[in-house]
Scaffold this motif. Structure first.
Motif, PDB file in Angstrom:
ATOM      1  N   MET A  16      41.888 -37.111 -83.290  1.00 49.75           N
ATOM      2  CA  MET A  16      41.493 -36.184 -83.054  1.00 49.75           C
ATOM      3  C   MET A  16      42.411 -35.499 -82.181  1.00 49.75           C
ATOM      4  N   PRO A  17      42.892 -34.448 -82.281  1.00 51.55           N
ATOM      5  CA  PRO A  17      43.841 -33.573 -81.296  1.00 51.55           C
ATOM      6  C   PRO A  17      43.113 -33.429 -79.818  1.00 51.55           C
ATOM      7  N   ALA A  18      43.832 -33.882 -78.864  1.00 54.33           N
ATOM      8  CA  ALA A  18      43.509 -33.464 -77.522  1.00 54.33           C
ATOM      9  C   ALA A  18      43.979 -32.380 -77.088  1.00 54.33           C
ATOM     10  N   LEU A  19      42.931 -31.533 -76.208  1.00 51.77           N
ATOM     11  CA  LEU A  19      43.291 -30.002 -75.635  1.00 51.77           C
ATOM     12  C   LEU A  19      43.125 -30.385 -74.227  1.00 51.77           C
ATOM     13  N   ASP A  20      43.944 -29.720 -73.412  1.00 49.61           N
ATOM     14  CA  ASP A  20      44.039 -29.652 -72.092  1.00 49.61           C
ATOM     15  C   ASP A  20      43.815 -28.068 -71.620  1.00 49.61           C
ATOM     16  N   LEU A  21      42.518 -28.149 -71.223  1.00 50.36           N
ATOM     17  CA  LEU A  21      41.869 -27.031 -70.752  1.00 50.36           C
ATOM     18  C   LEU A  21      42.427 -26.236 -69.434  1.00 50.36           C
ATOM     19  N   HIS A  22      43.036 -27.151 -68.770  1.00 43.56           N
ATOM     20  CA  HIS A  22      43.651 -26.621 -67.346  1.00 43.56           C
ATOM     21  C   HIS A  22      45.010 -26.302 -67.529  1.00 43.56           C
ATOM     22  N   ALA A  23      45.560 -26.305 -68.703  1.00 47.90           N
ATOM     23  CA  ALA A  23      46.988 -25.929 -69.117  1.00 47.90           C
ATOM     24  C   ALA A  23      47.175 -24.707 -69.245  1.00 47.90           C
ATOM     25  N   LEU A  81      37.156 -30.579 -87.266  1.00 45.17           N
ATOM     26  CA  LEU A  81      38.380 -31.178 -86.269  1.00 45.17           C
ATOM     27  C   LEU A  81      38.484 -30.316 -85.180  1.00 45.17           C
ATOM     28  N   ILE A  82      38.302 -28.991 -85.290  1.00 40.32           N
ATOM     29  CA  ILE A  82      38.647 -28.121 -84.170  1.00 40.32           C
ATOM     30  C   ILE A  82      37.507 -28.101 -83.306  1.00 40.32           C
ATOM     31  N   ALA A  83      36.238 -28.344 -83.930  1.00 42.46           N
ATOM     32  CA  ALA A  83      35.071 -28.409 -83.413  1.00 42.46           C
ATOM     33  C   ALA A  83      34.884 -29.584 -82.387  1.00 42.46           C
ATOM     34  N   ASP A  84      35.266 -30.561 -82.943  1.00 36.94           N
ATOM     35  CA  ASP A  84      35.333 -31.993 -82.487  1.00 36.94           C
ATOM     36  C   ASP A  84      36.154 -31.867 -81.309  1.00 36.94           C
ATOM     37  N   ALA A  85      37.657 -31.375 -81.209  1.00 37.48           N
ATOM     38  CA  ALA A  85      38.433 -31.354 -79.963  1.00 37.48           C
ATOM     39  C   ALA A  85      37.547 -30.290 -79.076  1.00 37.48           C
ATOM     40  N   VAL A  86      37.065 -29.229 -79.393  1.00 39.22           N
ATOM     41  CA  VAL A  86      36.818 -28.332 -78.327  1.00 39.22           C
ATOM     42  C   VAL A  86      35.358 -28.834 -77.586  1.00 39.22           C
ATOM     43  N   GLU A  87      34.688 -29.702 -78.363  1.00 36.61           N
ATOM     44  CA  GLU A  87      33.492 -30.328 -77.748  1.00 36.61           C
ATOM     45  C   GLU A  87      33.990 -31.491 -76.787  1.00 36.61           C
ATOM     46  N   ALA A  88      34.857 -32.012 -77.258  1.00 32.39           N
ATOM     47  CA  ALA A  88      35.437 -33.130 -76.389  1.00 32.39           C
ATOM     48  C   ALA A  88      35.894 -32.730 -75.267  1.00 32.39           C
TER      49      ALA A  88
END
Length: 364
Positions: A1-8, A29-36
């Motif tokens: 699952m792609p990792a998102l950095d919300l502080h970036a 896939l994007i919903a998984d990444a956003v939730e995580a």
């Protein structure tokens, strides 16, 4: 699952979201990444996953609630992934790729603020949903409205639709009707033995050509209506008088009309052709518009944060769902809406940062 950095940087977050393919009905896939990312990088949020919809909200007792809503899906990819970034004299610093405009840059702004907003003045509800780009029956926000209606309660709603960083308030309503005529089929060499259905639609086309649409001002937003033929059909062969024909007509109406009054108006416009009995009309599709509601204090404060820059929204968006619930709703996001869905979809980097700063000021 792609990792998102919300502080970036929200520009980099936009790029990361764009690089996760998420065509309608394939958003897991994007919903998984956003939730995580929301679960691990934010504090104070209740988070719920429903299908490919991710919902998060605070309950700090701040006295007002702002809803930030954005869809996660895109139209089909057209060779425009992964993202690319260019800098030139003509457009400046620009991010290219499917969804950069509609509307992953708006999603990135909302996600970034959820993780970095330090002194919120309002409780927040974030809604990321699926299937906005296809038929309304599949729309994820509609599913939430039916199954989790308590999540749509708030004082003002902001949809991250592309508006080039300017508030676009409310939205037009839309309906389509089919005007049909029937006749008697005959050989065109003996046309007098038939009854030409296409000819019976001549008055319909003349009425459309002569129609003068209404312009109406609501809360300082000028909405321009339009009545247009959008499809026509009829004919059997090159030597046959046709016995059936139709014209499809689309009415885009200002949000001070309901679907019922808009339909009444269309019936009145075509009263002449309909009165003869030679032409019939049926409603084939409709969606309510949304009043801008800019006089509401929470919406007025948003306009003030945007330095008074606002205009009417042409076209239909999900703000109408909130308007129907009595919640003022606006569209606000980076990107030129005329570039949405195009192969060369792209968003200026500066607009992503401008919208982030605007909303940070408003939400603080």
């Amino acid at each position: 699952m792609p990792a998102l950095d919300l502080h970036a940087d929200p520009v980099e977050l936009t790029a990361a979201l764009v690089d996760i393919p998420s065509e309608s009905r394939d958003e897991s896939l994007i919903a998984d990444a956003v939730e995580a990312a929301l679960r691990t990088q934010t504090t104070g949020f209740e988070i719920v996953r429903q299908g490919n919809r991710v919902l998060a909200r605070t309950d700090r007792g701040l006295g007002s609630r702002v809803i930030l809503a954005g869809h996660l899906d895109t139209v089909p990819v057209a060779g425009n992934l992964p993202h690319r970034r260019t800098v030139d004299d003509a457009e400046g610093d620009v991010l290219h790729g499917c969804g950069t405009v509609d509307m992953k840059s708006g999603d990135a702004v909302f996600l970034h603020l959820a993780a970095t907003l330090e002194n919120p003045a309002h409780d927040l509800t974030l809604i990321f949903y699926d299937c906005e780009e296809i038929a309304a029956e599949f729309n994820g926000l509609g599913t939430i409205e039916r199954e989790l209606p308590q999540w749509l309660a708030g004082d003002v709603a902001i949809l991250g639709e592309p508006t080039a960083g300017q508030i676009e308030a409310g939205c037009q309503g839309t309906l389509r009707v089919r005007l049909s005529a029937t006749g008697t089929r005959a050989h065109s060499a003996r046309a007098w033995m038939g009854d030409n259905a296409i000819h019976k639609l001549g008055d319909v086309l003349t009425t459309l050509a002569d129609y003068r649409p209404r312009w109406v001002d609501i809360d300082g937003c000028e909405y321009r209506e339009g009545l247009s033929a959008v499809g026509i059909g009829g004919g059997v062969a090159g030597n046959v008088v046709p016995d059936a024909a139709f014209v499809d007509v689309n009415f885009r109406f200002a949000p001070d009309r309901s679907i019922e009054t808009a339909l009444e108006h269309v019936r009145a416009v075509f009263a002449g052709p309909l009165s003869t009995g030679a032409v019939t009309m049926e409603l084939t599709d409709s969606a309510s518009g949304a009043l801008p509601g800019l006089s509401h204090p929470a919406a007025a404060a948003l306009v003030a944060a945007a330095s008074g820059r606002f205009r009417a929204k042409y076209g239909w968006t999900d703000v109408s769902r909130f308007s129907a619930l009595g919640i003022p709703a606006v569209n606000l996001g980076p990107g030129d809406p005329s570039l949405a869905h195009r192969v060369d979809e792209r968003v200026p980097v500066a607009q992503i940062r401008e919208v982030t700063d605007l909303l940070r000021a408003y939400l603080s």
